[in-house]
Design a protein around this motif. Sequence first.
Motif, PDB file in Angstrom:
ATOM      1  N   TYR A 186       3.593   2.810   8.262  1.00  0.00           N
ATOM      2  CA  TYR A 186       2.598   1.811   7.893  1.00  0.00           C
ATOM      3  C   TYR A 186       1.634   1.674   9.071  1.00  0.00           C
ATOM      4  O   TYR A 186       2.049   1.715  10.235  1.00  0.00           O
ATOM      5  CB  TYR A 186       3.213   0.427   7.661  1.00  0.00           C
ATOM      6  CG  TYR A 186       4.304   0.336   6.623  1.00  0.00           C
ATOM      7  CD1 TYR A 186       4.262   1.082   5.452  1.00  0.00           C
ATOM      8  CD2 TYR A 186       5.367  -0.536   6.811  1.00  0.00           C
ATOM      9  CE1 TYR A 186       5.270   0.967   4.506  1.00  0.00           C
ATOM     10  CE2 TYR A 186       6.366  -0.661   5.871  1.00  0.00           C
ATOM     11  CZ  TYR A 186       6.321   0.092   4.714  1.00  0.00           C
ATOM     12  OH  TYR A 186       7.311  -0.030   3.793  1.00  0.00           O
ATOM     13  N   ALA A 187       0.379   1.462   8.774  1.00  0.00           N
ATOM     14  CA  ALA A 187      -0.609   1.171   9.812  1.00  0.00           C
ATOM     15  C   ALA A 187      -1.752   0.397   9.172  1.00  0.00           C
ATOM     16  O   ALA A 187      -2.153   0.684   8.042  1.00  0.00           O
ATOM     17  CB  ALA A 187      -1.136   2.459  10.450  1.00  0.00           C
ATOM     18  N   ILE A 188      -2.248  -0.600   9.876  1.00  0.00           N
ATOM     19  CA  ILE A 188      -3.276  -1.496   9.352  1.00  0.00           C
ATOM     20  C   ILE A 188      -4.600  -1.271  10.062  1.00  0.00           C
ATOM     21  O   ILE A 188      -4.659  -1.219  11.293  1.00  0.00           O
ATOM     22  CB  ILE A 188      -2.842  -2.969   9.542  1.00  0.00           C
ATOM     23  CG1 ILE A 188      -1.835  -3.382   8.470  1.00  0.00           C
ATOM     24  CG2 ILE A 188      -4.029  -3.912   9.531  1.00  0.00           C
ATOM     25  CD1 ILE A 188      -2.437  -3.726   7.141  1.00  0.00           C
ATOM     26  N   ASN A 189      -5.666  -1.154   9.277  1.00  0.00           N
ATOM     27  CA  ASN A 189      -7.022  -1.207   9.796  1.00  0.00           C
ATOM     28  C   ASN A 189      -7.484  -2.664   9.697  1.00  0.00           C
ATOM     29  O   ASN A 189      -7.758  -3.161   8.598  1.00  0.00           O
ATOM     30  CB  ASN A 189      -7.945  -0.290   8.988  1.00  0.00           C
ATOM     31  CG  ASN A 189      -9.379  -0.298   9.489  1.00  0.00           C
ATOM     32  OD1 ASN A 189      -9.835  -1.255  10.104  1.00  0.00           O
ATOM     33  ND2 ASN A 189     -10.106   0.770   9.218  1.00  0.00           N
ATOM     34  N   ALA A 190      -7.575  -3.345  10.828  1.00  0.00           N
ATOM     35  CA  ALA A 190      -7.922  -4.771  10.851  1.00  0.00           C
ATOM     36  C   ALA A 190      -9.368  -5.006  11.279  1.00  0.00           C
ATOM     37  O   ALA A 190      -9.699  -6.066  11.818  1.00  0.00           O
ATOM     38  CB  ALA A 190      -6.970  -5.512  11.782  1.00  0.00           C
ATOM     39  N   THR A 209      -7.511   0.334   0.086  1.00  0.00           N
ATOM     40  CA  THR A 209      -6.452   1.313  -0.161  1.00  0.00           C
ATOM     41  C   THR A 209      -5.750   0.998  -1.486  1.00  0.00           C
ATOM     42  O   THR A 209      -5.365  -0.156  -1.717  1.00  0.00           O
ATOM     43  CB  THR A 209      -5.421   1.294   0.981  1.00  0.00           C
ATOM     44  OG1 THR A 209      -6.070   1.620   2.218  1.00  0.00           O
ATOM     45  CG2 THR A 209      -4.297   2.280   0.721  1.00  0.00           C
ATOM     46  N   PRO A 210      -5.574   1.959  -2.371  1.00  0.00           N
ATOM     47  CA  PRO A 210      -4.870   1.690  -3.636  1.00  0.00           C
ATOM     48  C   PRO A 210      -3.434   1.229  -3.389  1.00  0.00           C
ATOM     49  O   PRO A 210      -2.780   1.683  -2.453  1.00  0.00           O
ATOM     50  CB  PRO A 210      -4.896   3.045  -4.350  1.00  0.00           C
ATOM     51  CG  PRO A 210      -6.023   3.791  -3.723  1.00  0.00           C
ATOM     52  CD  PRO A 210      -6.071   3.341  -2.290  1.00  0.00           C
ATOM     53  N   TYR A 211      -2.953   0.366  -4.244  1.00  0.00           N
ATOM     54  CA  TYR A 211      -1.578  -0.111  -4.144  1.00  0.00           C
ATOM     55  C   TYR A 211      -0.620   0.990  -4.609  1.00  0.00           C
ATOM     56  O   TYR A 211      -0.860   1.642  -5.620  1.00  0.00           O
ATOM     57  CB  TYR A 211      -1.370  -1.353  -4.999  1.00  0.00           C
ATOM     58  CG  TYR A 211      -1.784  -2.646  -4.342  1.00  0.00           C
ATOM     59  CD1 TYR A 211      -2.806  -2.696  -3.399  1.00  0.00           C
ATOM     60  CD2 TYR A 211      -1.136  -3.839  -4.655  1.00  0.00           C
ATOM     61  CE1 TYR A 211      -3.174  -3.883  -2.793  1.00  0.00           C
ATOM     62  CE2 TYR A 211      -1.510  -5.039  -4.053  1.00  0.00           C
ATOM     63  CZ  TYR A 211      -2.528  -5.053  -3.128  1.00  0.00           C
ATOM     64  OH  TYR A 211      -2.892  -6.222  -2.528  1.00  0.00           O
ATOM     65  N   ALA A 212       0.467   1.168  -3.865  1.00  0.00           N
ATOM     66  CA  ALA A 212       1.483   2.157  -4.227  1.00  0.00           C
ATOM     67  C   ALA A 212       2.836   1.708  -3.680  1.00  0.00           C
ATOM     68  O   ALA A 212       3.455   2.399  -2.866  1.00  0.00           O
ATOM     69  CB  ALA A 212       1.114   3.532  -3.686  1.00  0.00           C
ATOM     70  N   PRO A 213       3.349   0.553  -4.122  1.00  0.00           N
ATOM     71  CA  PRO A 213       4.594   0.018  -3.554  1.00  0.00           C
ATOM     72  C   PRO A 213       5.783   0.911  -3.877  1.00  0.00           C
ATOM     73  O   PRO A 213       5.874   1.479  -4.966  1.00  0.00           O
ATOM     74  CB  PRO A 213       4.723  -1.354  -4.219  1.00  0.00           C
ATOM     75  CG  PRO A 213       3.957  -1.230  -5.500  1.00  0.00           C
ATOM     76  CD  PRO A 213       2.811  -0.307  -5.196  1.00  0.00           C
ATOM     77  N   TYR A 256       0.807  -1.226   0.000  1.00  0.00           N
ATOM     78  CA  TYR A 256       0.000   0.000   0.000  1.00  0.00           C
ATOM     79  C   TYR A 256       0.839   1.275   0.000  1.00  0.00           C
ATOM     80  O   TYR A 256       0.287   2.374  -0.111  1.00  0.00           O
ATOM     81  CB  TYR A 256      -0.919   0.020   1.217  1.00  0.00           C
ATOM     82  CG  TYR A 256      -1.911  -1.117   1.300  1.00  0.00           C
ATOM     83  CD1 TYR A 256      -2.853  -1.323   0.299  1.00  0.00           C
ATOM     84  CD2 TYR A 256      -1.909  -1.978   2.397  1.00  0.00           C
ATOM     85  CE1 TYR A 256      -3.763  -2.354   0.380  1.00  0.00           C
ATOM     86  CE2 TYR A 256      -2.834  -3.013   2.490  1.00  0.00           C
ATOM     87  CZ  TYR A 256      -3.756  -3.206   1.484  1.00  0.00           C
ATOM     88  OH  TYR A 256      -4.671  -4.231   1.575  1.00  0.00           O
ATOM     89  N   GLY A 257       2.150   1.141   0.158  1.00  0.00           N
ATOM     90  CA  GLY A 257       3.006   2.316   0.132  1.00  0.00           C
ATOM     91  C   GLY A 257       3.224   2.899   1.511  1.00  0.00           C
ATOM     92  O   GLY A 257       3.413   2.173   2.479  1.00  0.00           O
ATOM     93  N   THR A 258       3.185   4.216   1.600  1.00  0.00           N
ATOM     94  CA  THR A 258       3.501   4.881   2.857  1.00  0.00           C
ATOM     95  C   THR A 258       2.356   5.805   3.270  1.00  0.00           C
ATOM     96  O   THR A 258       1.552   6.235   2.438  1.00  0.00           O
ATOM     97  CB  THR A 258       4.811   5.686   2.736  1.00  0.00           C
ATOM     98  OG1 THR A 258       5.206   6.163   4.021  1.00  0.00           O
ATOM     99  CG2 THR A 258       4.655   6.857   1.778  1.00  0.00           C
ATOM    100  N   LEU A 259       2.299   6.103   4.564  1.00  0.00           N
ATOM    101  CA  LEU A 259       1.268   6.971   5.130  1.00  0.00           C
ATOM    102  C   LEU A 259       1.894   8.209   5.753  1.00  0.00           C
ATOM    103  O   LEU A 259       3.000   8.154   6.292  1.00  0.00           O
ATOM    104  CB  LEU A 259       0.491   6.230   6.221  1.00  0.00           C
ATOM    105  CG  LEU A 259      -0.398   5.063   5.805  1.00  0.00           C
ATOM    106  CD1 LEU A 259      -0.870   4.298   7.039  1.00  0.00           C
ATOM    107  CD2 LEU A 259      -1.579   5.552   4.989  1.00  0.00           C
ATOM    108  N   GLY A 260       1.157   9.314   5.722  1.00  0.00           N
ATOM    109  CA  GLY A 260       1.534  10.480   6.495  1.00  0.00           C
ATOM    110  C   GLY A 260       1.147  10.291   7.945  1.00  0.00           C
ATOM    111  O   GLY A 260       0.384   9.372   8.290  1.00  0.00           O
ATOM    112  N   PRO A 261       1.632  11.151   8.834  1.00  0.00           N
ATOM    113  CA  PRO A 261       1.389  10.962  10.267  1.00  0.00           C
ATOM    114  C   PRO A 261      -0.086  11.004  10.642  1.00  0.00           C
ATOM    115  O   PRO A 261      -0.484  10.372  11.643  1.00  0.00           O
ATOM    116  CB  PRO A 261       2.163  12.117  10.913  1.00  0.00           C
ATOM    117  CG  PRO A 261       2.414  13.105   9.821  1.00  0.00           C
ATOM    118  CD  PRO A 261       2.496  12.312   8.573  1.00  0.00           C
ATOM    119  N   ASP A 262      -0.913  11.689   9.880  1.00  0.00           N
ATOM    120  CA  ASP A 262      -2.331  11.807  10.219  1.00  0.00           C
ATOM    121  C   ASP A 262      -3.243  11.035   9.283  1.00  0.00           C
ATOM    122  O   ASP A 262      -4.473  11.137   9.374  1.00  0.00           O
ATOM    123  CB  ASP A 262      -2.741  13.287  10.222  1.00  0.00           C
ATOM    124  CG  ASP A 262      -1.951  14.100  11.253  1.00  0.00           C
ATOM    125  OD1 ASP A 262      -1.728  13.594  12.359  1.00  0.00           O
ATOM    126  OD2 ASP A 262      -1.557  15.244  10.915  1.00  0.00           O
TER     127      ASP A 262
END
Length: 355
Positions: free
Chosen positions: A296-300, A150-154, A136-142
């Motif tokens: 990275y953070a996962i919504n499970a 989530t779109p793929y963005a490796p 999924y790539g990377t996330l910003g802090p917020d």
Amino acid sequence: MIFVTGGAGFIGANFVLNWLAQSDEAVLNYDKLTYAGNLNNLLSLRDDPRHLFVQGDICDTATLQSLFAQHRPRAIVHFAAESHVDRSIHGPAAFVTTNVNGTFSLLEAARAYWNTLEGEARTGFRFLHVSTDEVYGTLGPDDAPFSETTPYAPNSPYSASKAASDHLVRAYHHTYGLPVLTTNCSNNYGPYHFPEKLIPLIITNARAGKDLPVYGDGQQVRDWLFVTDHCAAIRRVLEAGRCGETYNVGGWNEQTNLSVVHAICDLLDELSPKASGSYRDQIRHITDRPGHDRRYAINARKIERELGWKPAETFATGLRQTVQWYLANDSWVSQVHSGDYMKWVDLQYSNKDAS
């Protein structure tokens, strides 16, 4: 019987051990035994007739087809992969070969086998593909955590190769009807983790009196998932997941890399103290790696809502178990510190002092 690829590696071995601790259903464990595949992970199963080990390459479609025809597995659980981002930066070809071509070969063999099945054997067959949140790539802090939509963005050769394998698995379901399941997990940790990854590297380096390398400012954030929790999630998805669906598996444990290193040092100060000073004294910040994803953070929630799974361990309880395991298993650590491993560590971490 279930057919497990990569079952001598870190997550795969934990899965096989946990499976046979809770089930009498046999496992055919198929692993190439590259640098991270270690039969010592499975020593407790040496005389267990429920565990059949075959050394082989997932790119070898003919051998896979022969094994499927002979053993008639009801499910395939696919762990086999090159998985270390740093290695993918230095040598991406192996990642394309194993993660893309290997998954393709496995899918082809599975499709051919599935097409020979009839009745309940056909409708009950499953192909479970184990992947990563890094696709999924990377996330910003917020930013909101990664969800299944989530779109793929490796951003690394490793994550790109896993993204490609995920797309192949999806395509084989939509094109051929192959009954697939995909799980995308966050960073795993726990027993039998090969010491090139952050947590075991810090534990083993600390005890050896070596520098504890931290990339850049150490503020990269990861969601940490204890490996036995991951194994439980995979068992649950295999049991009740909906064909063609993806399930994100996370630990709800976001931590910066530096806070992880500090926590390990503090546990070692408690459980195996140095003659003087703290293990924190060994921390060294080194030049950040190229393309290093920040968070990275996962919504499970989906797997919890649909299948009733959620992690049993907090980061504190899981990390304590992990450090205690490494302290109690010096012989395993010594065995994996091979010449090839040490050459890799020297290549990756020498002459990179950021200061």
